[in-house]
Design a protein around this motif. Sequence first.
Motif, short mmCIF file in Angstrom:
data_model
loop_
_atom_site.label_atom_id
_atom_site.label_comp_id
_atom_site.label_asym_id
_atom_site.label_seq_id
_atom_site.Cartn_x
_atom_site.Cartn_y
_atom_site.Cartn_z
N THR A 56 0.83 -1.20 0.00
CA THR A 56 0.00 0.00 0.00
C THR A 56 0.87 1.25 0.00
O THR A 56 1.93 1.28 0.62
N TYR B 10 1.32 5.18 1.14
CA TYR B 10 0.88 6.07 2.21
C TYR B 10 1.51 7.45 2.03
O TYR B 10 2.63 7.57 1.55
N ASP C 154 9.20 -4.21 4.58
CA ASP C 154 7.80 -3.85 4.83
C ASP C 154 7.55 -2.35 4.84
O ASP C 154 6.41 -1.92 5.06
N ALA D 125 3.66 -2.12 4.31
CA ALA D 125 2.66 -3.12 4.67
C ALA D 125 1.61 -2.52 5.61
O ALA D 125 0.46 -2.95 5.61
N SER D 126 2.02 -1.50 6.40
CA SER D 126 1.10 -0.89 7.36
C SER D 126 1.69 0.42 7.86
O SER D 126 2.90 0.64 7.75
N GLU E 67 2.19 1.07 10.93
CA GLU E 67 3.11 0.67 11.98
C GLU E 67 4.49 0.34 11.43
O GLU E 67 5.52 0.62 12.06
N GLU F 21 -3.67 6.41 3.62
CA GLU F 21 -3.53 5.52 2.48
C GLU F 21 -3.90 6.31 1.22
O GLU F 21 -4.92 7.01 1.20
#
Length: 90
Positions: A2, A4, A34, A56-57, A59, A80
């Motif tokens: 993703t 961001y 990640d 990945a996130s 975090e 996102e």
Amino acid sequence: MTRYLVTHRVQRIYASQDELVNDWRGLRQRTHADARWLASWYAAPTEHLYCEWEAASPEAIRSCFLPIELEMAPIERVEEVVVLDPAWLD
């Protein structure tokens, strides 16, 4: 992964360009599979730093920063996003 857009509010500026380069080099070296830092833009009038990440996130992005870096430029928002490249229109 993703994409961001991370928005930082710059609280303190580095004492020298060398300090900035060394710190950002360290951040770049702390990225991992990640979380990949793609680009950044600084808006001096509003003291905001906008950073594009592929991760990945949220975090995974936050894990790349040292506490002192987040004191200097705390993260205000992680959103996102979808890339829209005008070149696709040609």
